[in-house]
Scaffold this motif. Sequence first.
Motif, mmCIF file in Angstrom:
data_model
loop_
_atom_site.group_PDB
_atom_site.id
_atom_site.type_symbol
_atom_site.label_atom_id
_atom_site.label_comp_id
_atom_site.label_asym_id
_atom_site.label_seq_id
_atom_site.Cartn_x
_atom_site.Cartn_y
_atom_site.Cartn_z
ATOM 1 N N UNK A 192 -36.707 -34.651 71.770
ATOM 2 C CA UNK A 192 -36.786 -33.483 72.645
ATOM 3 C C UNK A 192 -38.036 -32.666 72.365
ATOM 4 N N UNK A 193 -38.476 -31.947 73.400
ATOM 5 C CA UNK A 193 -39.588 -31.004 73.246
ATOM 6 C C UNK A 193 -39.136 -29.686 72.635
ATOM 7 N N UNK A 194 -37.826 -29.459 72.598
ATOM 8 C CA UNK A 194 -37.280 -28.196 72.083
ATOM 9 C C UNK A 194 -36.305 -28.481 70.941
ATOM 10 N N UNK A 195 -36.817 -28.956 69.811
ATOM 11 C CA UNK A 195 -35.928 -29.391 68.731
ATOM 12 C C UNK A 195 -35.066 -28.282 68.157
ATOM 13 N N UNK A 196 -35.584 -27.067 68.094
ATOM 14 C CA UNK A 196 -34.786 -25.960 67.566
ATOM 15 C C UNK A 196 -33.581 -25.663 68.443
ATOM 16 N N UNK A 197 -33.801 -25.673 69.756
ATOM 17 C CA UNK A 197 -32.700 -25.420 70.687
ATOM 18 C C UNK A 197 -31.649 -26.521 70.618
ATOM 19 N N UNK A 198 -32.088 -27.768 70.558
ATOM 20 C CA UNK A 198 -31.141 -28.885 70.495
ATOM 21 C C UNK A 198 -30.360 -28.859 69.193
ATOM 22 N N UNK A 199 -31.028 -28.588 68.082
ATOM 23 C CA UNK A 199 -30.337 -28.522 66.792
ATOM 24 C C UNK A 199 -29.266 -27.441 66.814
ATOM 25 N N UNK A 200 -29.585 -26.291 67.377
ATOM 26 C CA UNK A 200 -28.606 -25.202 67.467
ATOM 27 C C UNK A 200 -27.446 -25.584 68.376
ATOM 28 N N UNK A 201 -27.749 -26.243 69.490
ATOM 29 C CA UNK A 201 -26.698 -26.656 70.422
ATOM 30 C C UNK A 201 -25.758 -27.665 69.772
ATOM 31 N N UNK A 202 -26.312 -28.648 69.079
ATOM 32 C CA UNK A 202 -25.485 -29.643 68.408
ATOM 33 C C UNK A 202 -24.617 -29.011 67.317
ATOM 34 N N UNK A 203 -25.196 -28.063 66.590
ATOM 35 C CA UNK A 203 -24.442 -27.408 65.523
ATOM 36 C C UNK A 203 -23.254 -26.633 66.085
ATOM 37 N N UNK A 204 -23.406 -26.148 67.312
ATOM 38 C CA UNK A 204 -22.341 -25.351 67.899
ATOM 39 C C UNK A 204 -21.329 -26.130 68.704
ATOM 40 N N UNK A 205 -21.607 -27.413 68.931
ATOM 41 C CA UNK A 205 -20.705 -28.188 69.788
ATOM 42 C C UNK A 205 -20.060 -29.366 69.084
ATOM 43 N N UNK A 206 -20.355 -29.571 67.792
ATOM 44 C CA UNK A 206 -19.678 -30.638 67.043
ATOM 45 C C UNK A 206 -20.423 -31.942 67.100
ATOM 46 N N UNK A 207 -20.015 -32.908 66.259
ATOM 47 C CA UNK A 207 -20.727 -34.185 66.154
ATOM 48 C C UNK A 207 -20.530 -35.060 67.387
ATOM 49 N N UNK A 208 -21.440 -36.032 67.512
ATOM 50 C CA UNK A 208 -21.324 -36.990 68.598
ATOM 51 C C UNK A 208 -20.346 -38.085 68.242
ATOM 52 N N UNK A 209 -20.317 -39.088 69.091
ATOM 53 C CA UNK A 209 -19.407 -40.213 68.885
ATOM 54 C C UNK A 209 -20.195 -41.481 68.766
ATOM 55 N N UNK A 210 -19.513 -42.568 68.542
ATOM 56 C CA UNK A 210 -20.178 -43.863 68.477
ATOM 57 C C UNK A 210 -20.475 -44.264 67.050
ATOM 58 N N UNK A 211 -20.866 -45.517 66.870
ATOM 59 C CA UNK A 211 -21.130 -46.057 65.560
ATOM 60 C C UNK A 211 -22.569 -45.838 65.181
#
Length: 293
Positions: A268-287
């Motif tokens: 992503x071009x906005x790594x800070x925003x994505x990191x914050x979004x992921x931290x607030x929405x929980x882990x992803x899925x998959x192996x």
Amino acid sequence: MSLLFAIPATALVVLVLVLGPLTERVEAVDVFGTLRAPGEGAFVAGHRGDGSAAPENTMPAFDLALSGPIEFVETDVQLSSDGVPVLFHDVTLDRTTDGHGSVSDHTAAELARLDAGAWYGKSYAGTRIPTLDAFLARVAESDKKALVELKFGWTVEQVRTVTTLIDRHDVRSRVVLQSFSLDTLANLQVAAARYPRIMLVRELPGDPVPMARQFGVIALATTAAAVQNAPDAVRLLHEAGLGVICYTLNSRDMWSEVRDHGVDGIITDTPGDLESWLAGTGPGTGRAAGSAT
């Protein structure tokens, strides 16, 4: 530039069969480890550093990305006319420097004199085009990992200029080489079989695993549309212990969509925003890539 760049991924499996077996695959994942551990969320990679706060593919952008919470930084490498690997995305210099013409038509010394920051803002005037050597030195000083795209076609000997620098800075376990070019991926298999590698594709075939195995890669990186159109391909890659990464996504809708498909990383071009979004929405899925099958 090789004509193979323009070939859609749906035709790549046929090409692999025509090209025949390459050098015996070495499990580069043994060197690198996994892209993410089971249960972890997708990793974040800053596209060309942190382009939201500094000019792309410059040391200020890389310093911002390397000093933040994200795990990966992504960059592009081309060769100067005298064979020095430099970090630059476009074919020509015009968009992001005060130079003109192709990167490959200029020596490293000529490229080093160009201003690669003034286009972004006055405070970055005088910022230079970095060499891969300088970038890897900075990565070595950090605890972060790097996705390094080899732009266009690279010969075996040209690939070795990159692996020599990786070894000089002792970052083989933290640098992943990637390319769209089948020529380059084949030459990486010859010259860098023990270095972790990723295949960049714009589409996913129905079963991308044979193609990934043929080129000895640990993951495929593709678009959000490709993941959405071929969810079974994502499942097959994960079942084979291979990773799936998406580029270059800058909206919450896209992040949510690909995370729901279980991708292992997002560029992503906005790594800070994505990191914050992921931290607030929980882990992803998959192996995780590299996990036992």
